[in-house]
Design a protein around this motif. Structure first.
Motif, PDB file in Angstrom:
ATOM      1  N   GLU A 437       0.823  -1.207   0.000  1.00 58.25           N
ATOM      2  CA  GLU A 437       0.000   0.000   0.000  1.00 58.25           C
ATOM      3  C   GLU A 437       0.862   1.264   0.000  1.00 58.25           C
ATOM      4  OE1 GLU A 437      -3.211   0.508  -0.450  1.00 58.25           O
ATOM      5  OE2 GLU A 437      -3.406  -1.652  -0.786  1.00 58.25           O
ATOM      6  N   LYS A 440       2.210   1.741  -3.530  1.00 62.79           N
ATOM      7  CA  LYS A 440       1.160   2.206  -4.455  1.00 62.79           C
ATOM      8  C   LYS A 440       0.794   3.658  -4.174  1.00 62.79           C
ATOM      9  CE  LYS A 440      -1.654  -1.309  -3.707  1.00 62.79           C
ATOM     10  NZ  LYS A 440      -2.881  -2.139  -3.791  1.00 62.79           N
ATOM     11  N   THR A 441       0.770   4.013  -2.906  1.00 60.78           N
ATOM     12  CA  THR A 441       0.454   5.410  -2.546  1.00 60.78           C
ATOM     13  C   THR A 441       1.514   6.355  -3.082  1.00 60.78           C
ATOM     14  OG1 THR A 441      -0.689   4.686  -0.540  1.00 60.78           O
ATOM     15  CG2 THR A 441       0.041   6.963  -0.619  1.00 60.78           C
ATOM     16  N   ARG A 445       0.866   9.757  -6.017  1.00 63.99           N
ATOM     17  CA  ARG A 445       1.070  11.181  -5.719  1.00 63.99           C
ATOM     18  C   ARG A 445       1.308  11.974  -6.982  1.00 63.99           C
ATOM     19  NH1 ARG A 445       5.171  10.014  -0.690  1.00 63.99           N
ATOM     20  NH2 ARG A 445       3.582   9.300   0.803  1.00 63.99           N
TER      21      ARG A 445
END
Length: 445
Positions: A437, A440-441, A445
């Motif tokens: 996660e 992926k975050t 952005r």
């Protein structure tokens, strides 16, 4: 995601234990008392039949995103999914155990009868297990195989033997072929991402990513069995044994299939035109010796009994069979089977869980595969348009990960430290599930 799970079964527990941490999960079953092991999970429970509208309403089915039916009765699972479709727009996943139901519900020829009540995904664990076994047989010595980028990139997992020439060597000291990377190592059932200084130990399960030809070169240089599988013995003529024999026949592999039930043998003989069907007990040493089972390139034990599969496997190994693949029903037996020398241990429940988790992430196209029971993930992420060209060695991620593949237009690149990353590049990244996660975050952005 809000998930309704129908069935307090072993499969239900496996599913729940994988999903409850990240999702709002409610279990439905008409048991008087929930099995104790479920009490260790942070889930809600509604008593009743999963096909009962009132029960589904009590479970807030109208707000659910996903409905999974995995009770022990196929028909109950099917009706429960149909009923759920009446009161919710949730995606439905139905587990079945019988071939005829799977074919009827999953057949492309039934498309002309489509309706809004159709089940979205049918999972037949035995069919998925067959696919997994065949894929493993197709790659000599590999214990797991995955394909990416339409087969241009592959992931092979090998167990390191005592005799391996890379045992007790640092990764940086091993001259692997170009376009091959080690992306993960499982040691004592725990997966980790290595670096160049990591030492490869005996019994490690090492995950390689690369092109097909490069991995073939890897096998030729570092793994003993590089010959194509020509003969296979299959012990157990149930659904898995039958479907596997069909696939092996199509691949031109000679098959000897041992089945105890005479009626089932007749069915197998009528439907398998190029396999030798033997009526007998797979634990009969005299039969195994007489039919030269030990001379087979691979023996696959797929009866429905763990103890029988283990005994058949050990006998075949004692007779000299090069490679043993064994089915296990109780996943708690997997470690025992591996410790006594079984080369590859496979489970229909694990195969089904992998498919379920992949389906669960289907809307998230960033997840390509799950590795080692979900401990690792293979992600597909794209560098944004404003990304400035950066060398792989200078590319910083918020957690430990390895870039295994760079897809640039139609080109597939297996990067090294000096490879430049460009805006629009699609990266295939191997990382731990707990870090997925965060990675992926960072890309979002």
């Amino acid at each position: 995601m809000r998930i309704l799970l129908y069935g307090a079964t072993e499969t239900g527990y496996t599913v729940a234990s994988q999903l409850y941490r990240k999702h709002d999960l409610t279990l439905i079953d008409d048991v008087d008392r929930l099995p104790d092991k479920f009490n260790n999970l942070d889930i809600s429970f509604v008593a009743g039949n999963g096909a009962d509208v009132q029960v589904l309403e009590r479970a807030n089915a109208a707000r659910a995103d996903l409905f999974i039916a995995c009770s022990l009765i196929d028909e109950a699972n099917i009706v429960a999914c149909w009923t759920a479709k009446k009161i919710t727009e949730a995606e439905t996943i139905c587990f079945v155990r019988r071939m005829e139901l799977y074919r009827n519900l999953n057949s492309l020829s039934q498309n002309r009868y489509q309706s809004r009540y159709d089940i979205d995904t049918i999972i037949w664990p035995e069919q998925l297990l067959t696919q997994d076994i065949f894929r493993i047989i197709s790659v000599p010595d590999a214990i797991d195989v995955e394909y990416f980028v339409r087969g241009k990139a592959k992931l092979f997992e090998y167990r390191i033997k005592e005799s391996s020439i890379i045992r007790d060597r640092r990764i940086m000291d091993c001259s692997f072929p170009p376009n091959v990377l080690i992306v993960g190592i499982t040691r004592d059932h725990k997966l980790f991402i290595p670096n160049g200084a990591s030492i490869i130990r005996a019994d490690d399960k090492v995950i390689f990513m690369g092109t097909g030809p490069a991995l073939d070169n890897l096998a030729a240089q570092f793994f003993q069995n590089v010959n194509r599988i020509k003969t296979a013995a299959v012990i157990g003529g149930g659904s898995v044994g039958f479907m596997l024999a069909q696939k092996l026949e199509q691949a031109g592999i000679k098959v000897k299939l041992i089945e105890h039930d005479p009626d089932r043998c007749n069915y197998l003989a009528d439907n398998l035109k190029h396999s030798l069907i033997l009526q007998g007990d797979g634990t009969d040493l005299e039969l195994l010796e007489g039919e030269s089972i030990g001379a087979s390139n691979v023996t696959v034990c797929v009866t429905n009994n763990d103890e029988k599969n283990l005994l058949c496997s050990l006998l075949a190994k004692q007779l000299g069979c090069e490679r043993i693949i064994t089915r296990v029903g109780n996943v708690r037996n997997s470690t025992l089977f591996e410790r006594v020398g079984i080369d590859v241990v496979v489970s229909p429940r694990d195969s089904a869980l992998k498919e379920l988790l992949n389906r669960l992430h289907a809307k998230d196209i960033n997840i390509l595969a799950l590795v080692e029971g979900g401990q690792g993930e293979v992600l597909r992420l794209t560098l944004p348009e404003e990304f400035e060209t950066t060398l792989v060695r200078d590319f910083k991620l918020p957690a430990r990960a390895i870039i295994g593949v760079v897809k640039r237009g139609r080109n597939v690149i297996f990067p090294h430290g000096e490879t430049g990353l460009l805006a629009g590049d699609q990266l295939i990244i191997f990382t731990m599930a707990r870090d997925a996660e965060a990675i992926k975050t960072a890309f979002a952005r």
